[in-house]
Scaffold this motif. Structure first.
Motif, mmCIF file in Angstrom:
data_model
loop_
_atom_site.group_PDB
_atom_site.id
_atom_site.type_symbol
_atom_site.label_atom_id
_atom_site.label_comp_id
_atom_site.label_asym_id
_atom_site.label_seq_id
_atom_site.Cartn_x
_atom_site.Cartn_y
_atom_site.Cartn_z
ATOM 1 N N SER A 67 0.758 -1.137 0.073
ATOM 2 C CA SER A 67 0.090 -0.044 0.075
ATOM 3 C C SER A 67 0.779 1.304 -0.075
ATOM 4 C CB SER A 67 -0.932 -0.096 1.350
ATOM 5 O OG SER A 67 -0.327 0.317 2.303
ATOM 6 N N GLU A 68 0.434 2.325 -0.320
ATOM 7 C CA GLU A 68 1.091 3.608 -0.323
ATOM 8 C C GLU A 68 1.424 4.036 0.897
ATOM 9 O OE1 GLU A 68 0.401 8.374 -1.993
ATOM 10 O OE2 GLU A 68 -1.168 6.728 -2.295
ATOM 11 N N LEU A 69 0.579 3.804 2.106
ATOM 12 C CA LEU A 69 1.076 4.150 3.373
ATOM 13 C C LEU A 69 2.233 3.392 3.819
ATOM 14 C CD1 LEU A 69 0.636 5.702 5.978
ATOM 15 C CD2 LEU A 69 -0.915 4.214 6.841
ATOM 16 N N VAL A 70 2.090 1.955 3.506
ATOM 17 C CA VAL A 70 3.485 1.165 3.795
ATOM 18 C C VAL A 70 4.740 1.473 3.010
ATOM 19 C CG1 VAL A 70 4.308 -1.130 3.948
ATOM 20 C CG2 VAL A 70 2.059 -0.735 4.633
ATOM 21 N N SER A 71 4.738 1.900 1.795
ATOM 22 C CA SER A 71 5.514 2.501 0.953
ATOM 23 C C SER A 71 6.224 3.582 1.507
ATOM 24 C CB SER A 71 5.006 2.415 -0.482
ATOM 25 O OG SER A 71 6.082 3.036 -1.125
ATOM 26 N N ILE A 72 5.618 4.490 1.956
ATOM 27 C CA ILE A 72 5.900 5.614 2.565
ATOM 28 C C ILE A 72 6.817 5.513 3.888
ATOM 29 C CG2 ILE A 72 5.478 8.109 3.724
ATOM 30 C CD1 ILE A 72 2.890 8.388 1.739
ATOM 31 N N CYS A 115 20.548 10.304 -4.555
ATOM 32 C CA CYS A 115 21.204 11.625 -4.516
ATOM 33 C C CYS A 115 20.573 12.796 -3.923
ATOM 34 C CB CYS A 115 21.843 12.057 -5.923
ATOM 35 S SG CYS A 115 22.920 13.611 -6.176
ATOM 36 N N PHE A 116 19.308 12.815 -4.517
ATOM 37 C CA PHE A 116 18.562 13.805 -3.992
ATOM 38 C C PHE A 116 17.954 13.806 -2.541
ATOM 39 C CE2 PHE A 116 17.413 15.606 -8.213
ATOM 40 C CZ PHE A 116 16.836 16.803 -7.727
ATOM 41 N N SER A 117 17.834 12.368 -2.162
ATOM 42 C CA SER A 117 17.369 12.250 -0.626
ATOM 43 C C SER A 117 18.604 12.405 0.299
ATOM 44 C CB SER A 117 16.550 10.938 -0.430
ATOM 45 O OG SER A 117 17.864 9.972 -0.758
ATOM 46 N N THR A 118 19.902 12.098 -0.193
ATOM 47 C CA THR A 118 21.144 12.209 0.862
ATOM 48 C C THR A 118 21.439 13.620 0.857
ATOM 49 O OG1 THR A 118 22.395 11.704 -1.135
ATOM 50 C CG2 THR A 118 21.964 9.881 0.317
ATOM 51 N N VAL A 119 20.935 14.454 0.143
ATOM 52 C CA VAL A 119 21.227 16.111 0.450
ATOM 53 C C VAL A 119 20.680 16.250 1.701
ATOM 54 C CG1 VAL A 119 20.604 18.497 -0.513
ATOM 55 C CG2 VAL A 119 21.275 16.707 -2.085
ATOM 56 N N TRP A 138 9.427 12.056 -7.222
ATOM 57 C CA TRP A 138 9.141 12.873 -6.025
ATOM 58 C C TRP A 138 8.696 11.821 -4.812
ATOM 59 C CZ3 TRP A 138 12.261 16.658 -5.297
ATOM 60 C CH2 TRP A 138 12.755 17.696 -6.323
ATOM 61 N N HIS A 139 7.424 11.077 -5.448
ATOM 62 C CA HIS A 139 6.941 10.405 -4.456
ATOM 63 C C HIS A 139 8.012 9.283 -3.509
ATOM 64 C CE1 HIS A 139 6.858 8.221 -7.980
ATOM 65 N NE2 HIS A 139 6.657 6.829 -7.573
#
Length: 261
Positions: A2-7, A50-54, A211-212
């Motif tokens: 599910s989307e919640l579990v994924s987040i 790369c984006f997330s580790t900023v 972005w998700h």
């Protein structure tokens, strides 16, 4: 899933990646294989990581202020060097075949892990040797080669984020043998934050960002980036080198197996 579990899963991955990034320069041990397992392509997993580790980069730099206080001169010299390399590397990522970095990464990470696990004893120069011209020449050559190495790691970081932190940490550990692991790790955090920021800007122009995936990882990385330097302060430096080196070897082997499948 599910989307919640994924987040929630992505936030947890981000926290673990942020800790390993700030404490060891090895966020890719967590984030890159996880994103591949979630179905992203190698290039997109690299861009997303790369984006997330900023996020963890900036939070870890703030948390490392104590170690950076007496090393600002080296820090400000290092930043433009790695930034220039990161620009070149990020542009190469979209100019060269994607298969190239898939084959290159395991080798580089594996070598970095082996070097980091080897003992590096602090060495102090004797006063009489400082006056010797030959020793002075070797010292200047050593410093020059060190900056060349930092520039090359900057290129690699912009080209492929996975493993760049442990390579920079390995280089700084060899160059700054008289410094503690915590200080070299703090300098690594600054260098990787600079390269990741520049690479992220170029990636945003050249690629479509998922972005998700990025946003939950980003949140987790902020938390992990704060925790990482705190962990480093309370663990022996040699133990951290062995842990990071072993992690790098595990990542290298896993990437080799992934490429063979």
């Amino acid at each position: 899933m599910s989307e919640l579990v994924s987040i929630v899963l992505l936030i947890v991955i981000g926290i673990l990646a942020g800790i390993t990034s700030a404490a060891a320069g090895l966020a890719s041990l967590v984030s890159y294989p996880s994103l591949l397992a979630m179905g992203l392509s190698p290039v997109m997993a690299n861009v997303t990581s790369c984006f997330s580790t900023v996020a963890s980069g900036y939070s870890s730099v703030v948390a490392s202020a104590r170690e950076l206080r007496n090393n600002r001169k080296q820090m400000w010299i290092m930043i433009p060097v790695v930034l220039t390399g990161a620009i070149i590397g990020a542009l190469l990522l979209f100019a060269l075949p994607g298969k190239w970095f898939q084959d290159l990464v395991p080798v580089c990470i594996g070598l970095a892990g082996i070097i980091l696990m080897m003992p590096h004893k602090p060495c102090q120069a004797h006063p009489e040797l400082i006056q010797n011209s030959r020793a002075s020449g070797r010292s200047r050559l050593h410093r020059f080669m060190a900056w060349v190495g930092i520039f090359i790691v900057g290129i690699y970081s912009g080209y492929f984020n996975a493993g760049a932190g442990v390579m920079m940490l390995t280089l700084l550990t060899v160059v700054n043998r008289g410094q503690t692991f915590a200080v070299n790790n703090a300098l690594k955090n600054v260098a990787m934050t600079a390269t990741n920021t520049m690479a992220a800007i170029i990636f945003a122009i050249e690629a479509t960002i998922r972005w998700h995936y990025v946003l939950p990882l980003f949140i987790g990385n902020i938390i992990g980036g704060i925790l990482g330097p705190i962990i480093v302060r309370h663990l022996p430096g040699r133990l951290m080198q062995i842990i990071v080196g072993a992690g790098a070897l595990i990542l290298a082997v896993s990437l080799v197996i992934k490429n063979m499948i």
